[in-house]
Scaffold this active site. Structure first.
Site, PDB file in Angstrom:
ATOM      1  N   PHE A 134      60.978  57.448   7.925  1.00  0.00           N
ATOM      2  CA  PHE A 134      61.612  58.554   8.650  1.00  0.00           C
ATOM      3  C   PHE A 134      60.942  58.825  10.004  1.00  0.00           C
ATOM      4  CE2 PHE A 134      62.963  60.026   4.246  1.00  0.00           C
ATOM      5  CZ  PHE A 134      64.283  59.645   4.419  1.00  0.00           C
TER       6      PHE A 134
ATOM      7  N   TYR B   8      52.014  53.515  14.848  1.00  0.00           N
ATOM      8  CA  TYR B   8      52.471  53.316  16.225  1.00  0.00           C
ATOM      9  C   TYR B   8      52.303  51.858  16.642  1.00  0.00           C
ATOM     10  CZ  TYR B   8      52.422  58.439  16.483  1.00  0.00           C
ATOM     11  OH  TYR B   8      52.661  59.766  16.266  1.00  0.00           O
TER      12      TYR B   8
END
Lengths: 225, 225
Positions: free
Chosen positions: B168, B203
């Site tokens: 998500f 990331y």
């Protein structure tokens, strides 16, 4: 006539260069102001952004053109989006019209040595009145969520080489901070390269807090998923 | 009747809990969407910002109220200033009206274990249709000067605890990146705490570049000159 009636010979003015203990100090005023930039200032802004890229060793990232700056800047009222304050200097007193959105901030500094600007001609914003562009600051609103009120993020702060170490950087950054206070904003924030020790020292003298624990992350061009 | 004419006894269905080699896998779909937040979402956003402050160990900086969020957000058209995408989930298929400014992005994920949301009641955005708020991303335009075109700065990316490690976060960040591409923007940028190794790993998996050489500087409240 008697020799006694003669006035005493005048004391010769000392040669400044010969008096090593008390050299004559010059008083060379520089009249300066911080004002809102407009689209007319783009050529000077473009040249300064390039000089900044050279200084930061980031010319490989530099792709700004006068045209791309003109297209992307000055499209919103000042302070609501990307905003530029320009620093101008002159050896003559400045005549400033009061601007509605931002009355320029003025200051006179006094130098004791002449300042030589090798790029004066290039950076004239008003040649007739001997006014030269000496620096700029670009900033825009950001949103520190925990405070739930906007702040300003300073993207760039730049003073041309020959005008450094004279308080102009502080004058530009203070102008942004004062505008933040005026608008009820909570914070002014920017980033600094960890090797730029002069800048870090300058910011610490301004009582800025340096936060060591954050790292910048970027998705650029092809890496955007 | 001859015994041979009898049908063979039916094979008993295996007890799922008894078959250790091939456990029966459940297929529990979660229907999710990323949509533009509105002022109506402020109570949920406020609660998530507080949870984020707890997670980041920054509750001493937390002063947001529902009222301060309402006053400072949703005052400009989406994407021109502070903008929030909300993540919603439901066990039922979502019926999404097409929004003019941003058609919601939908995705179905399949879990093989039931997901227990201890705060489901608190985060219902549509109780009748069993729709729960599960996360958000807050972002706004920034201006990488060297590129001379806007980008997006992601101030916050948050997924509620029980919804983490399911894709998500990537869905929210990708929604921002896709919007950046759609608007011709050059970059998406954010910061991460250097001790938040899970976030850094996440990331880096998204091919974001982590820039180690920058430090954040701040003037806050009393330190503004």
């Amino acid at each position: 006539m008697a020799a006694a009636a003669l006035p005493p010979p005048p004391t010769p003015a000392p040669e400044p260069s010969m008096n090593l203990l008390e050299p004559t100090r010059l008083d060379l005023p520089i009249f300066s102001r911080v004002r809102l930039a407009t689209a007319d200032d783009v050529p000077h802004i473009h040249k300064m952004i390039h000089q900044m890229a050279v200084f930061k060793k980031l010319t490989h990232l530099f792709s700004a053109t006068e045209s791309s700056l003109t297209t992307t800047l000055f499209n919103s009222p000042p302070f609501t989006s990307f905003t530029i304050f320009l620093l101008e200097v002159s050896p003559n007193p400045l005549t400033t019209a009061t601007a509605a959105a931002f009355p320029p901030i003025e200051r006179v500094i006094h130098l004791d040595l002449p300042l030589v600007d090798p790029e004066r001609e290039t950076f004239f914003s008003d040649k007739a009145n001997d006014i030269t562009v000496a620096g700029f600051v670009l900033f825009f609103p950001n949103y520190p969520t925990f405070l739930a009120k906007p702040g300003f993020y300073v993207e760039d702060l730049f003073v041309r080489d020959c005008y450094r170490r004279k308080g102009f950087g502080k004058m530009l950054l203070s102008a942004v901070a004062k505008q933040a206070v005026k608008m009820g904003y909570g914070r002014v924030e920017w980033v600094v390269l960890d090797w730029n020790v002069n800048a870090i020292k300058f910011y610490e003298e301004m009582v800025a807090k340096i936060h060591d624990e954050w790292r910048i992350c970027r998705l650029t061009g092809r890496t955007i998923p």
